[in-house]
Motif scaffolding. Sequence first.
Motif, PDB file in Angstrom:
ATOM      1  N   ASN A  24       0.845  -1.182   0.000  1.00  0.00           N
ATOM      2  CA  ASN A  24       0.000   0.000   0.000  1.00  0.00           C
ATOM      3  C   ASN A  24       0.889   1.243   0.000  1.00  0.00           C
ATOM      4  O   ASN A  24       2.109   1.144   0.056  1.00  0.00           O
ATOM      5  CB  ASN A  24      -0.980  -0.013   1.190  1.00  0.00           C
ATOM      6  N   TRP A  25       0.273   2.444  -0.039  1.00  0.00           N
ATOM      7  CA  TRP A  25       1.049   3.669  -0.200  1.00  0.00           C
ATOM      8  C   TRP A  25       2.048   3.874   0.934  1.00  0.00           C
ATOM      9  O   TRP A  25       3.212   4.207   0.698  1.00  0.00           O
ATOM     10  CB  TRP A  25       0.127   4.880  -0.317  1.00  0.00           C
ATOM     11  N   ASN A  26       1.626   3.679   2.183  1.00  0.00           N
ATOM     12  CA  ASN A  26       2.533   3.900   3.301  1.00  0.00           C
ATOM     13  C   ASN A  26       3.691   2.907   3.296  1.00  0.00           C
ATOM     14  O   ASN A  26       4.846   3.275   3.555  1.00  0.00           O
ATOM     15  CB  ASN A  26       1.775   3.816   4.628  1.00  0.00           C
ATOM     16  N   TRP A  67      10.435   2.979  -0.518  1.00  0.00           N
ATOM     17  CA  TRP A  67      11.040   3.934  -1.456  1.00  0.00           C
ATOM     18  C   TRP A  67      12.099   4.773  -0.743  1.00  0.00           C
ATOM     19  O   TRP A  67      13.184   5.011  -1.280  1.00  0.00           O
ATOM     20  CB  TRP A  67       9.957   4.824  -2.049  1.00  0.00           C
ATOM     21  N   ALA A  68      11.778   5.220   0.474  1.00  0.00           N
ATOM     22  CA  ALA A  68      12.726   6.026   1.241  1.00  0.00           C
ATOM     23  C   ALA A  68      13.991   5.234   1.548  1.00  0.00           C
ATOM     24  O   ALA A  68      15.107   5.773   1.490  1.00  0.00           O
ATOM     25  CB  ALA A  68      12.075   6.498   2.543  1.00  0.00           C
ATOM     26  N   PHE A  81      15.136   9.602   2.148  1.00  0.00           N
ATOM     27  CA  PHE A  81      14.237  10.711   1.817  1.00  0.00           C
ATOM     28  C   PHE A  81      12.798  10.191   1.756  1.00  0.00           C
ATOM     29  O   PHE A  81      12.462   9.383   0.890  1.00  0.00           O
ATOM     30  CB  PHE A  81      14.631  11.347   0.487  1.00  0.00           C
ATOM     31  N   ASP A  82      11.942  10.643   2.677  1.00  0.00           N
ATOM     32  CA  ASP A  82      10.565  10.156   2.781  1.00  0.00           C
ATOM     33  C   ASP A  82       9.665  10.931   1.826  1.00  0.00           C
ATOM     34  O   ASP A  82       9.497  12.151   1.979  1.00  0.00           O
ATOM     35  CB  ASP A  82      10.064  10.314   4.214  1.00  0.00           C
ATOM     36  N   THR A 133       7.524  18.059  -1.035  1.00  0.00           N
ATOM     37  CA  THR A 133       6.629  19.144  -1.429  1.00  0.00           C
ATOM     38  C   THR A 133       5.395  18.550  -2.111  1.00  0.00           C
ATOM     39  O   THR A 133       5.432  17.411  -2.609  1.00  0.00           O
ATOM     40  CB  THR A 133       7.331  20.098  -2.403  1.00  0.00           C
ATOM     41  N   PRO A 134       4.273  19.294  -2.138  1.00  0.00           N
ATOM     42  CA  PRO A 134       3.058  18.752  -2.756  1.00  0.00           C
ATOM     43  C   PRO A 134       3.251  18.262  -4.188  1.00  0.00           C
ATOM     44  O   PRO A 134       2.703  17.227  -4.580  1.00  0.00           O
ATOM     45  CB  PRO A 134       2.086  19.935  -2.698  1.00  0.00           C
ATOM     46  N   VAL A 135       4.057  18.994  -4.974  1.00  0.00           N
ATOM     47  CA  VAL A 135       4.266  18.594  -6.360  1.00  0.00           C
ATOM     48  C   VAL A 135       5.016  17.267  -6.438  1.00  0.00           C
ATOM     49  O   VAL A 135       4.616  16.345  -7.156  1.00  0.00           O
ATOM     50  CB  VAL A 135       5.032  19.689  -7.137  1.00  0.00           C
ATOM     51  N   VAL A 136       6.111  17.156  -5.677  1.00  0.00           N
ATOM     52  CA  VAL A 136       6.905  15.926  -5.683  1.00  0.00           C
ATOM     53  C   VAL A 136       6.092  14.767  -5.117  1.00  0.00           C
ATOM     54  O   VAL A 136       6.081  13.665  -5.668  1.00  0.00           O
ATOM     55  CB  VAL A 136       8.208  16.112  -4.879  1.00  0.00           C
ATOM     56  N   ARG A 137       5.389  15.043  -4.015  1.00  0.00           N
ATOM     57  CA  ARG A 137       4.576  13.983  -3.412  1.00  0.00           C
ATOM     58  C   ARG A 137       3.485  13.516  -4.362  1.00  0.00           C
ATOM     59  O   ARG A 137       3.219  12.319  -4.504  1.00  0.00           O
ATOM     60  CB  ARG A 137       3.965  14.491  -2.105  1.00  0.00           C
TER      61      ARG A 137
END
Length: 229
Positions: A7-9, A15-16, A22-23, A28-32
């Motif tokens: 799942n996303w979490n 990924w981090a 890097f979590d 930032t909203p754009v990167v996230r």
Amino acid sequence: MVGRQLNWNEYATAWARLHGGFDPRAATPVVRGWLRFSYHLGFLLGRLRVGPTAVTVVGVLLCLCVPLLAVRPGDGPFLGALFVLLASVADSVDGAVAVATGRTTRLGYVYDSVADRLGEAAWLVAFWLVGAPGALVAAGGALSWLHEYVRARAVAAGMREIGAVTVGERPTRVCVAVAGLLLAGLSGLIEADLAAGTITMASAVWVLLAAFGLGQLLSAVRRALIDAD
């Protein structure tokens, strides 16, 4: 073998771990938003049994189309910009497929890095074909390659994190390539000779950002390795 899809979490945590801690949830909203889009698309492709290597190959093929399309009269630079954007999506999604399906491998990481360098070389060839000076294009490619080489060698020497997020990272190169080709196409509609000047300016921006980013990275690597010693 495909593992349970994350799942996303769970994906963000994995990924981090693969990107120096890097979590993406703290980005930032754009990167996230971009990373969440990549995750959902990667999740879907994983469900369809599409492997990360296949996505990487598609991304390379899209990049190789960029110089072929960029020289077309009229809409060539616009098509080149579109294919750079599509290739950047594929570059994000191949890693998302691997992480979301539990198929990350060291070999896949190598393939992805090689694909990135081949793709950027193709974009710079497109810059040259549209009219940028060869020396400027070569300088941009060399500085970007050196940026990635320094980070890889620093990690091999014991640096445990990414060192620094610089102004010369791959997302910046994607933006410069897309914007440069789009602006070259627009200026070429006004006057054909303007396209070469516009893409030359885009190449100069690539070189300046790559050089400054390399300086940032070298400074961060120096601090990290001195602390490690």
